[in-house]
Design a protein around this motif. Structure first.
Motif, PDB file in Angstrom:
ATOM      1  N   CYS A 148      -2.711 -12.990 -66.356  1.00 53.16           N
ATOM      2  CA  CYS A 148      -1.949 -11.709 -66.083  1.00 53.16           C
ATOM      3  C   CYS A 148      -0.959 -12.752 -64.533  1.00 53.16           C
ATOM      4  N   PHE A 149      -1.758 -13.397 -64.157  1.00 52.65           N
ATOM      5  CA  PHE A 149      -0.969 -14.268 -63.574  1.00 52.65           C
ATOM      6  C   PHE A 149       0.262 -15.006 -63.343  1.00 52.65           C
ATOM      7  N   PRO A 150       0.227 -15.952 -64.226  1.00 53.41           N
ATOM      8  CA  PRO A 150       1.107 -16.233 -65.098  1.00 53.41           C
ATOM      9  C   PRO A 150       2.264 -15.770 -65.245  1.00 53.41           C
ATOM     10  N   LEU A 151       2.298 -14.207 -65.591  1.00 53.19           N
ATOM     11  CA  LEU A 151       3.176 -13.158 -65.993  1.00 53.19           C
ATOM     12  C   LEU A 151       3.819 -12.955 -64.810  1.00 53.19           C
ATOM     13  N   LEU A 152       2.624 -12.717 -63.489  1.00 51.64           N
ATOM     14  CA  LEU A 152       3.083 -12.185 -62.311  1.00 51.64           C
ATOM     15  C   LEU A 152       3.830 -13.126 -60.864  1.00 51.64           C
ATOM     16  N   GLU A 153       3.044 -14.326 -61.302  1.00 45.34           N
ATOM     17  CA  GLU A 153       4.110 -15.433 -60.428  1.00 45.34           C
ATOM     18  C   GLU A 153       5.337 -15.507 -60.785  1.00 45.34           C
ATOM     19  N   ALA A 154       5.784 -15.311 -62.287  1.00 50.34           N
ATOM     20  CA  ALA A 154       6.786 -15.374 -62.561  1.00 50.34           C
ATOM     21  C   ALA A 154       7.147 -14.094 -61.525  1.00 50.34           C
ATOM     22  N   CYS A 155       7.057 -13.292 -62.343  1.00 48.57           N
ATOM     23  CA  CYS A 155       7.526 -12.290 -61.871  1.00 48.57           C
ATOM     24  C   CYS A 155       8.368 -12.113 -60.729  1.00 48.57           C
TER      25      CYS A 155
END
Lengths: 568, 527
Positions: free
Chosen positions: B371-378
């Motif tokens: 989830c973190f790569p997606l969150l960091e992108a968000c």
């Protein structure tokens, strides 16, 4: 080696070996009537030995040649051997071609010699050593039947005969079933063929006998279904998969058979009691088979079977397969189907709800955080309208009392309290404020969470719960500041002084300070979490700290803007 | 799709291992005479080593055993702990007891590096996955409906470990054919109903082996029709005809639609058909939103408990619908979600749990870690496309370089999740059996901990009057760049233990995503 002279044999014959097999070339028959003492010193013990023995008895010249070599035989024996060979070589040819091949004169001479030696015309064929098995075949364990003892072989033969007899009777039975179906009239009696119950019972016995015999004789496992009268008319569709398919499973025979029948009945969209039994059979072997479960439900609905009975059966299966989730979707489908029939009867509805809850309590006592059970439970509450049911809330409280860290129970409580359609605004997100939620409710829930927090302050469940309640009720987080501060003592007043009994309290305190615009205090909380109390989340606390300065900046910018507007 | 490394700095940082590991935090005093792990030093800096150690280091001299550099955080129970004992705390304490010897490198005669970590046992894990591709013994019969998963787990795990899986192309084609149904979609095997989960794994397996022959197996038209019959009026998807509707369905549908470039129109047979106003993606983001819970995490269906696996499904689904920087904050409460996800990481274990008060499990290395790569992108922390780097669409601060403890996760994976016996494979936690599922998802988690993802595109402008995107799968084409993640402190694992990166939403390498997309792109008809 003691020669085993049985009949009128000439003792010399044995002694004079190896030069000749027969001392009297004029009458080699004597040899054939005896066993070949030199090569067959004892009674055959196995079937193979016996056939070898018989071969040698029927083909004395050939046997002698094998033993001694052609050149060592007497002239007469050589002649006898040649005749024997020719006879057997041409044996399979039709008489006409035989005479053409050898000519009438040669034929005559052969027959004359043969007759003269009293040789046996129909000799046995020889088994070559290179052949892996004798013509007797292999048994269930892959052993050569030729290696059987005579007694054992006779036993086996008896069983084969019994099997054949059973198969004949069984075929008669099947023909009668077929005739009955077509309304066939028996020519002799002039009546329609009817298969009686007794005949069916007899056939059942017969089939189990046949299956047992087949298994014993050939190791062939006749599945329960293939030998069952009930499945007579179904042509199973075997598992089709190319050689080398990936993740191929060596299916146990019973499972493979059941699946092949399932494919057959599913392709015909058959819904019947036997299909229901088939699904049960497969579920017992593989409860994670979603296709079978859906097909089972379809059968129940098509046949109009009793849902409560099915649920009762399902309870057993569920208890035996705690981690399975297909079971819970099946239950969901059953209740969807059953609900309309009791929806208008409040008593029946209440009773059903109670039954379901009782079972859910039982299964949750085995596995308190089972995700699928809890999912089903929350759905059931909505479906049956169990919102106001005091027992539901009570049973959740019992679970929380047993283990205050059971987060599944806390989640269910939140749902039960805040999704009640009586006051909850539909479509509100779980992390959104709902204006319809009363202060009274918020106070009650906050109080509950706080009481439970005291039991184990580092338990995150009630902290998350309380925060969720405050947000739902649109209440300031600061309204619980006093409570939160109880768990954090002398923050930032030195390593010795500082005491944190709950990192979750410190986290919430940071939020409370931020909410009040006391960013420095908030920052201290977050820093202490990152430095000491909850280091694993260092990156997260750092981000939270950045968010503080950011929101402060935004506030500043906005104030500036407002001021600018005001000035303008 | 651009895959680049950040040039020389990255490469150097990735290879170099600090000779004297820097002391961290309040770590136990390290032995000053500890000597460097010479195996880890490359030729490049060999002279350097000579200079530094030439005088003091002599092979004949008996050297004191170097004290491995393991921070206290991973060696001791947490600082704050309650006295009350319940079933939950009993299990938690037991798990910590089981993990501590592994974390401290005291579980066996394994060779450890300066940081107290064993190597990634590639050979054994590769062998384990190859074996898991079958043939499987009869006791696997309970997995009969999940066979396609084995294809995906094994091929994906092998790919991450650098194996070339194209040799499996023919067998994947043959196996997939028997699983496909005439009415569209793939089931668990011959004669089993089509299911979204099995379809997802077959399609990803096909993408992993690649090649037109493999892509051609998929009956695209049947797939589209079948998906239409699963689409529900509330925006979600049933997982199979008559099956449950949950967030897995929403994620998988988004994967299938975007990978195969399916038309978005609904057939009149669809339960969601409303005369052409709605399409396959209508309401899907709203469905995802309805699954966020009061804790901030995501549940399988509305009103259930927040669970790690569904958090990944939610974020990845949204990231395929539109640019994550815009779509995630539009539909989810990001601060609560970040909080909940962060709390999934435990110390001393270092791994992630799936729910509040549950135990760590290696598979959440992917479900939560992913989830973190997606969150960091968000949170737009590293977006090179964005001019205003510190400003994110959420009004929240940009994420720091990393939101969670990558070191903790990598430690958990390398020490606790590897089955070091002959069996090989990766697992949930010590004393659990390794399996293909855990092997794949633990490796996926390792991969995401070892890499940094950078979303290289700004959201496309919305059409007039729109406040939220119309769900046209705009996110599926987001340009993601990947770099090896370089820790500002030390890299605690050997560089050769870095596994390959996988796409943050599709969970297979970008190259494979690009391959299958290129094949189907623009085939809006069903020629």
């Amino acid at each position: 080696m003691p020669p085993k002279n049985k009949v009128a044999t000439k003792p010399k014959a044995t002694e004079s070996a190896p030069a000749t097999i027969t001392t009297t070339t004029t009458n080699p028959t004597t040899t054939t009537s005896t066993s070949q003492p030199a090569s067959q010193p004892s009674e055959p013990t196995t079937v193979l030995e016996r056939s070898q023995h018989r071969y040698e008895q029927t083909r004395p010249f050939e046997a002698a040649r094998r033993q001694h070599g052609l050149s060592k035989l007497s002239k007469e024996d050589q002649k006898g051997w040649i005749c024997d060979q020719l006879l057997h070589l041409t044996d399979r040819l039709p008489a006409a071609s035989r005479s053409r091949l050898l000519g009438p004169k040669a034929s005559k001479e052969i027959w004359w010699t043969i007759n003269g030696t009293n040789s046996i015309v129909r000799g046995l064929k020889y088994k070559h050593k290179s052949e892996p098995h004798t013509t007797w075949g292999t048994d269930r364990d892959g052993h050569d039947v030729g290696s059987y003892s005579i007694e054992r072989f006779d036993e086996r033969t008896k069983k084969r005969i019994a099997l054949t007899a059973l198969q004949v009777s069984s075929r008669v039975f099947r023909e009668n079933v077929e005739r009955e179906k077509r309304g066939y009239v028996d020519a002799r009696s002039g009546q329609e063929v009817i298969v009686t119950e007794r005949e069916i019972d007899e056939e059942k016995v017969r089939r189990s006998k046949m299956a047992a015999l087949k298994k014993e004789l050939y190791g062939e496992i006749t599945g329960k279904l293939a030998s069952s009268v009930e499945w007579e008319d179904v042509v199973p569709i075997p598992h089709e998969e190319p050689e080398g398919a990936l993740a191929a499973i060596a299916y146990p025979a019973e499972y493979a058979e059941a699946m092949s029948y399932l494919r057959a009945v599913m392709s015909k969209k058959e819904y019947s009691p036997r299909c229901l039994r088939l699904t049960e059979h497969i579920i017992a072997m593989n409860a994670a088979h979603y296709t079978v479960w859906l097909y089972r439900a379809a059968n129940i609905f098509a046949l109009g079977l009793s849902i409560p009975e099915e649920i009762e059966w399902l309870n057993e299966v569920a208890l035996a397969n705690l981690k399975n989730y297909q079971i819970w979707h099946h239950r969901h489908l059953l209740v969807e189907h059953y609900y309309p029939t009791i929806a208008s009867d409040p008593t029946a509805l209440a009773q059903f709800a109670k039954q379901e809850r009782d079972f859910l309590i039982a299964i949750l006592s085995e596995d308190t955080k089972n995700y699928h059970v809890w999912s089903y439970r929350s759905w059931l509450v909505g479906k049956l309208g169990m919102w106001e049911d005091e027992e539901e809330l009570k049973s959740i409280e019992t679970l929380i009392d047993e283990d205050v860290r059971n987060n599944s129970a806390w989640s269910h409580r939140f749902f039960l309290v805040f999704s009640n359609p009586k006051y909850a605004t539909p479509g509100k997100g779980a992390t959104e404020r709902d204006e319809k939620v009363t202060q009274e409710l918020v106070d009650r829930e906050v109080k509950y969470a706080q009481e439970k927090t005291y039991l184990a302050p580092q338990n995150q469940s009630p902290w998350n719960y309380m925060r969720g309640v405050l947000v739902k009720g649109g209440q300031q987080l600061a309204s619980v500041q006093g409570f939160v501060e109880e768990f954090v003592v002398k923050l930032g007043e030195g390593e010795e002084e500082e005491e944190v009994r709950s990192t979750h309290a410190l986290d919430l305190l940071a939020e409370i300070y931020a909410e009040k615009g006391e960013n420095e205090k908030a920052d201290l909380c977050l820093r202490r979490l990152a430095e000491k109390w909850d280091r694993i989340r260092g990156g997260y606390w750092e981000w939270r700290r950045k968010c503080l300065t950011k929101s402060a900046k935004v506030v500043e910018e906005e104030t500036e803007k407002v001021e600018a507007v005001a000035v303008a | 799709m651009v895959v680049r490394t950040k040039g020389a700095r990255c490469r150097n940082r990735a290879i170099f291992i600090r000779k004297f590991p820097k002391q961290k935090g309040n770590m136990a005093a390290s032995n000053p005479t500890s000597r460097p792990n010479l195996d880890a030093i490359t030729d490049d800096d060999f002279e350097y080593v000579d200079e530094e150690f030439g005088s003091s280091y002599s092979p004949d001299q008996v050297q004191p055993q170097p004290e491995p550099m393991i921070p206290d955080l991973f060696k001791q129970p947490p600082l704050v702990k309650d006295d009350l004992i319940t079933d939950t705390s009993r299990l938690q304490d037991q798990t910590v007891d089981h993990c501590l010897p592994f974390l401290a490198g005291e579980d066996g005669p394994l060779e450890l590096n300066d940081y107290g970590l064993p190597r990634l046992n590639r050979e054994k894990h590769v062998k384990f996955l190859k074996q898991s591709l079958g043939p499987l013994p009869g006791r696997f019969v309970a997995m009969d409906a999940s066979r396609p998963w084995f294809l995906y787990w094994c091929l994906s795990g092998l790919t991450m470990m650098g194996e070339n899986v194209s040799s499996y192309r023919e067998s994947v084609i043959a196996t997939a054919r028997t699983m496909q149904n005439e009415s569209g979609g793939f089931g668990g095997g011959h004669g089993q109903l089509s299911h979204l989960a099995t379809t997802y794994s077959v399609i990803l397996a096909i993408a992993l082996v690649g090649g037109e022959d493999a892509y051609d197996v998929i009956d695209r038209k049947g797939m589209w029709k079948w998906l239409c019959t699963l689409k529900q009026p509330d925006g979600g998807f049933q997982v199979c005809m008559g099956g449950e509707e949950d967030i897995r369905g929403a994620y998988i549908a988004a994967v299938i639609i975007t990978l195969l470039d399916l038309p978005l129109d609904l057939t009149p047979e669809s339960p969601a058909y409303d005369g052409g106003r709605s399409n396959l993606l209508t309401g899907i983001a709203e469905y995802v939103r309805s699954c966020q819970t009061f804790e901030g995490g995501i549940s399988s269906q509305p009103n259930n408990e927040a669970h790690g696996a569904y958090a990944f499904c939610a974020l990845a689904c949204l990231a395929l619908l539109d640019n994550p920087r815009r779509v995630i904050p539009s539909y989810l409460d990001v601060p609560r979600l970040v909080s909940w996800l962060s709390y999934r990481q435990y110390a001393p274990e270092g791994g992630f749990s799936g729910r509040t008060n549950k135990l760590v499990d290696g598979c959440y290395s992917h479900w939560v870690g992913g989830c973190f790569p997606l969150l960091e992108a968000c949170l737009g922390s590293s977006g090179s496309g964005s001019k205003e780097k510190n400003r994110t669409a959420t009004g929240l601060a940009a994420a720091p370089e990393t939101l969670y403890s990558r070191e903790g996760l990598i430690r958990y994976i390398l020490t606790c999740c590897q089955d070091q016996t002959k069996r090989g494979g990766l697992r949930d936690k010590p004393y659990k059996m390794s399996d293909a599922y855990h092997t794949n998802y633990v490796l996926s988690g390792l991969s995401s901990a070892q890499h940094q993802w950078d979303l290289d595109s700004d959201p496309l402008p919305l059409s007039e009057g729109e406040t939220t995107p119309t769900m046209a799968a705009l996110g599926a084409d987001s340009i993601w760049n990947v770099f090896p993640y370089i820790d500002d402190n030390d890299q605690i694992y050997e560089d050769s233990d870095r596994v390959r990166p996988i796409h943050p939403a599709y969970a297979i390498p970008q190259k494979n995503v690009a391959g299958i997309k290129a094949y189907f792109q623009g085939r809006s008809g069903f020629a």
